[in-house]
Design an enzyme around this catalytic site. Structure first.
Site, short mmCIF file in Angstrom:
data_model
loop_
_atom_site.label_atom_id
_atom_site.label_comp_id
_atom_site.label_asym_id
_atom_site.label_seq_id
_atom_site.Cartn_x
_atom_site.Cartn_y
_atom_site.Cartn_z
N TYR A 56 0.82 -1.22 0.00
CA TYR A 56 0.00 0.00 0.00
C TYR A 56 0.85 1.26 0.00
O TYR A 56 0.47 2.27 -0.62
CB TYR A 56 -1.01 -0.03 1.15
CG TYR A 56 -2.09 -1.02 0.87
CD1 TYR A 56 -2.08 -2.31 1.42
CD2 TYR A 56 -3.08 -0.72 -0.07
CE1 TYR A 56 -3.04 -3.25 1.08
CE2 TYR A 56 -4.04 -1.65 -0.42
CZ TYR A 56 -4.02 -2.91 0.14
OH TYR A 56 -4.96 -3.83 -0.22
N HIS A 109 -14.42 0.74 -1.12
CA HIS A 109 -13.32 -0.13 -0.70
C HIS A 109 -12.24 0.64 0.04
O HIS A 109 -11.12 0.14 0.20
CB HIS A 109 -12.70 -0.81 -1.93
CG HIS A 109 -13.60 -1.84 -2.55
ND1 HIS A 109 -13.38 -2.34 -3.81
CD2 HIS A 109 -14.71 -2.46 -2.09
CE1 HIS A 109 -14.33 -3.24 -4.10
NE2 HIS A 109 -15.15 -3.31 -3.07
N GLY A 176 -15.30 0.62 -16.27
CA GLY A 176 -13.95 0.14 -15.98
C GLY A 176 -13.86 -0.85 -14.86
O GLY A 176 -12.92 -0.80 -14.05
N ASN A 202 -16.63 -0.34 -20.86
CA ASN A 202 -15.47 -1.10 -20.42
C ASN A 202 -14.61 -1.46 -21.62
O ASN A 202 -15.11 -1.56 -22.74
CB ASN A 202 -15.94 -2.36 -19.68
CG ASN A 202 -14.89 -2.85 -18.68
OD1 ASN A 202 -14.46 -2.12 -17.80
ND2 ASN A 202 -14.47 -4.10 -18.86
N GLU A 204 -13.43 -4.20 -22.38
CA GLU A 204 -13.93 -5.47 -22.92
C GLU A 204 -15.20 -5.80 -22.16
O GLU A 204 -15.41 -5.30 -21.06
CB GLU A 204 -12.89 -6.58 -22.71
CG GLU A 204 -12.65 -6.84 -21.23
CD GLU A 204 -11.32 -7.50 -20.91
OE1 GLU A 204 -10.59 -7.87 -21.84
OE2 GLU A 204 -11.02 -7.60 -19.72
C1 BV8 Z 1 -17.40 -9.06 1.40
C2 BV8 Z 1 -9.22 -3.16 -1.87
C3 BV8 Z 1 -18.77 -9.87 3.07
C4 BV8 Z 1 -7.89 -3.70 -1.95
C5 BV8 Z 1 -10.62 -4.74 -2.93
C6 BV8 Z 1 -18.18 -15.86 -4.04
C7 BV8 Z 1 -19.28 -15.16 -4.50
C8 BV8 Z 1 -19.52 -13.87 -4.09
C9 BV8 Z 1 -18.64 -13.22 -3.23
C10 BV8 Z 1 -17.53 -13.91 -2.80
C11 BV8 Z 1 -17.30 -15.22 -3.18
N1 BV8 Z 1 -16.16 -15.64 -2.57
C12 BV8 Z 1 -15.66 -14.60 -1.83
C13 BV8 Z 1 -16.49 -13.57 -1.95
C14 BV8 Z 1 -16.37 -12.29 -1.35
C15 BV8 Z 1 -15.30 -11.44 -2.01
C16 BV8 Z 1 -15.22 -11.57 -3.51
O1 BV8 Z 1 -15.96 -10.93 -4.24
N2 BV8 Z 1 -14.30 -12.41 -3.96
C17 BV8 Z 1 -14.14 -12.64 -5.38
C18 BV8 Z 1 -12.69 -13.07 -5.61
C19 BV8 Z 1 -15.16 -13.68 -5.82
N3 BV8 Z 1 -15.68 -10.08 -1.69
C20 BV8 Z 1 -15.30 -9.57 -0.53
O2 BV8 Z 1 -14.60 -10.16 0.27
C21 BV8 Z 1 -15.86 -8.19 -0.20
N4 BV8 Z 1 -16.40 -8.25 1.12
O3 BV8 Z 1 -17.95 -9.78 0.60
O4 BV8 Z 1 -17.73 -9.00 2.70
C22 BV8 Z 1 -19.02 -9.68 4.50
C23 BV8 Z 1 -20.30 -9.92 4.95
C24 BV8 Z 1 -20.56 -9.73 6.28
C25 BV8 Z 1 -19.55 -9.33 7.14
C26 BV8 Z 1 -18.27 -9.08 6.67
C27 BV8 Z 1 -18.00 -9.25 5.33
C28 BV8 Z 1 -14.78 -7.14 -0.18
C29 BV8 Z 1 -14.27 -6.94 -1.56
C30 BV8 Z 1 -13.30 -5.77 -1.55
C31 BV8 Z 1 -11.90 -6.30 -1.60
N5 BV8 Z 1 -11.01 -5.17 -1.77
N6 BV8 Z 1 -9.87 -3.69 -3.02
C32 BV8 Z 1 -7.08 -2.89 -2.89
O5 BV8 Z 1 -7.62 -2.15 -3.74
O6 BV8 Z 1 -5.88 -3.04 -2.75
S1 BV8 Z 1 -11.15 -5.48 -4.35
C33 BV8 Z 1 -10.23 -5.04 -5.71
O7 BV8 Z 1 -10.99 -5.52 -6.83
C34 BV8 Z 1 -10.10 -3.54 -5.98
O8 BV8 Z 1 -10.77 -2.74 -5.06
C35 BV8 Z 1 -10.81 -3.36 -7.30
O9 BV8 Z 1 -11.41 -2.14 -7.35
C36 BV8 Z 1 -11.79 -4.44 -7.22
C37 BV8 Z 1 -12.52 -4.77 -8.47
O10 BV8 Z 1 -11.58 -4.86 -9.50
P1 BV8 Z 1 -11.81 -3.88 -10.74
O11 BV8 Z 1 -11.90 -2.48 -10.23
O12 BV8 Z 1 -12.95 -4.38 -11.55
O13 BV8 Z 1 -10.45 -4.01 -11.51
P2 BV8 Z 1 -10.04 -5.18 -12.51
O14 BV8 Z 1 -8.58 -5.04 -12.74
O15 BV8 Z 1 -10.61 -6.48 -12.01
O16 BV8 Z 1 -10.84 -4.84 -13.85
C38 BV8 Z 1 -10.52 -3.65 -14.56
C39 BV8 Z 1 -11.46 -3.60 -15.74
O17 BV8 Z 1 -11.20 -2.40 -16.46
C40 BV8 Z 1 -11.24 -4.75 -16.72
O18 BV8 Z 1 -12.50 -5.28 -17.09
C41 BV8 Z 1 -10.56 -4.07 -17.93
O19 BV8 Z 1 -10.99 -4.65 -19.15
C42 BV8 Z 1 -11.10 -2.67 -17.83
N7 BV8 Z 1 -10.20 -1.66 -18.38
C43 BV8 Z 1 -8.84 -1.68 -18.43
N8 BV8 Z 1 -8.42 -0.53 -19.02
C44 BV8 Z 1 -9.52 0.20 -19.33
C45 BV8 Z 1 -10.66 -0.51 -18.93
N9 BV8 Z 1 -11.91 -0.05 -19.10
C46 BV8 Z 1 -12.05 1.15 -19.69
N10 BV8 Z 1 -10.99 1.90 -20.11
C47 BV8 Z 1 -9.73 1.46 -19.95
N11 BV8 Z 1 -8.70 2.22 -20.38
#
Ligand code: BV8
Length: 241
Positions: A56, A109, A176, A202, A204
């Site tokens: 971080y 987040h 995004g 997005n 893609e």
């Molecule tokens: C919670 C902080 C519950 C850290 C982050 C199964 C089903 C459902 C949920 C879960 C599951 N198993 C586990 C879970 C829960 C889990 C989860 O979702 N896991 C995933 C792996 C399945 N979620 C959690 O744990 C959340 N909390 O559920 O709590 C709870 C209930 C009761 C009591 C307590 C708790 C918490 C999730 C938050 C985690 N923290 N970030 C940090 O940032 O360092 S998540 C992390 O991913 C980032 O924050 C980021 O923002 C987030 C999402 O990623 P994206 O922003 O989408 O980024 P990514 O790179 O993936 O995609 C970028 C996109 O942009 C791409 O599509 C690309 O094509 C596009 N792009 C690229 N360039 C461009 C563009 N688009 C336009 N223009 C461009 N130029």
């Protein structure tokens, strides 16, 4: 023809990509060989606090060398000029929406420029590093400050406020984000269920593209300014009855 009054905009790492901020799941989606899911957890922080603080500190320091891009600036203009309700719900922990001038921003987040003291539970603006274990300005204890970031397994911030805004929205726009992370990835389904029009922009199609009425593919730096021009030019009358 339906008039759209209230807008909710969800943004993810893709909106900051053209500013030079690395995304999470693209080809460059690893940080020093770590998946974000492996360093952004309370367990990782307990196991290796130095690694997590370094992860971080590096991203917080990077903020000083990046600038908002045309997509951030366009959303800030919409925020300033839109007559109805508008809320930018960002998954991003950077400060580029604010630096572009947006006011109605909610960091679900957390934020790189915020620290959270585990001794006194206070949160505070923090611009520098945390790896050296600095003292908390509030309670004076050293080595108890963690990044004010929502890690996996932790509850995102202000979920009630977000869900309330989505229920009232006539338009839900996602920009995004890969649709890989919940609960953010489920917002479009809630919005659609509550009768909103839904638009994705997005590079893609995301994992949730099927849930959107419309999906525009391309860089946010081009798509978002064009969309905002349309919205402020009166295109906000929904094409759906
Ligand atoms: C919670 C902080 C519950 C850290 C982050 C199964 C089903 C459902 C949920 C879960 C599951 N198993 C586990 C879970 C829960 C889990 C989860 O979702 N896991 C995933 C792996 C399945 N979620 C959690 O744990 C959340 N909390 O559920 O709590 C709870 C209930 C009761 C009591 C307590 C708790 C918490 C999730 C938050 C985690 N923290 N970030 C940090 O940032 O360092 S998540 C992390 O991913 C980032 O924050 C980021 O923002 C987030 C999402 O990623 P994206 O922003 O989408 O980024 P990514 O790179 O993936 O995609 C970028 C996109 O942009 C791409 O599509 C690309 O094509 C596009 N792009 C690229 N360039 C461009 C563009 N688009 C336009 N223009 C461009 N130029």
């Amino acid at each position: 023809m339906r008039d759209i009054r209230n807008i909710v905009i969800l943004t993810g790492a893709g909106i900051s990509a053209e500013s030079g901020v690395a995304t999470f799941r693209g080809p460059d989606g690893l940080w020093e060989g770590h998946r974000v899911e492996d360093v952004a957890t309370p367990e990782a922080f307990r196991r290796d606090p130095a690694l997590v603080q370094k992860f971080y500190d590096a991203r917080r320091a990077k903020l000083k060398s990046v600038e908002p891009n045309a997509a951030h600036l366009a959303l800030a203009r919409l925020d300033a000029e839109w007559p109805g309700e508008l809320l930018i719900v960002t998954q991003n922990v950077d400060d580029l929406h604010e630096r572009a001038g947006a006011k109605r921003v909610l960091h679900m987040h957390g934020e790189l420029k915020s620290a959270w003291c585990l001794a006194c539970d206070e949160r505070m603006t923090w611009e520098e590093e945390l790896s050296s274990g600095p003292a908390c300005p509030e309670c004076g204890l050293a080595g108890r400050l963690r990044p004010d970031i929502v890690w996996f397994g932790e509850m995102p911030y202000e979920m009630d406020r977000i869900e309330g805004a989505i229920r009232e929205a006539g338009l839900f726009v996602s920009i995004g984000t890969s649709g890989a992370i919940y609960p953010a990835a489920g917002f479009v389904q809630t919005a659609r269920y509550c009768g909103a029009d839904t638009l994705e922009m997005n590079l893609e199609p995301s994992l949730g593209s099927v849930y959107f009425h419309e999906s525009r593919v391309g860089p946010a730096g081009s798509l978002v300014p064009t969309w905002v021009e349309g919205m402020l030019g009166g295109e906000h009358r929904s094409s759906r009855a």
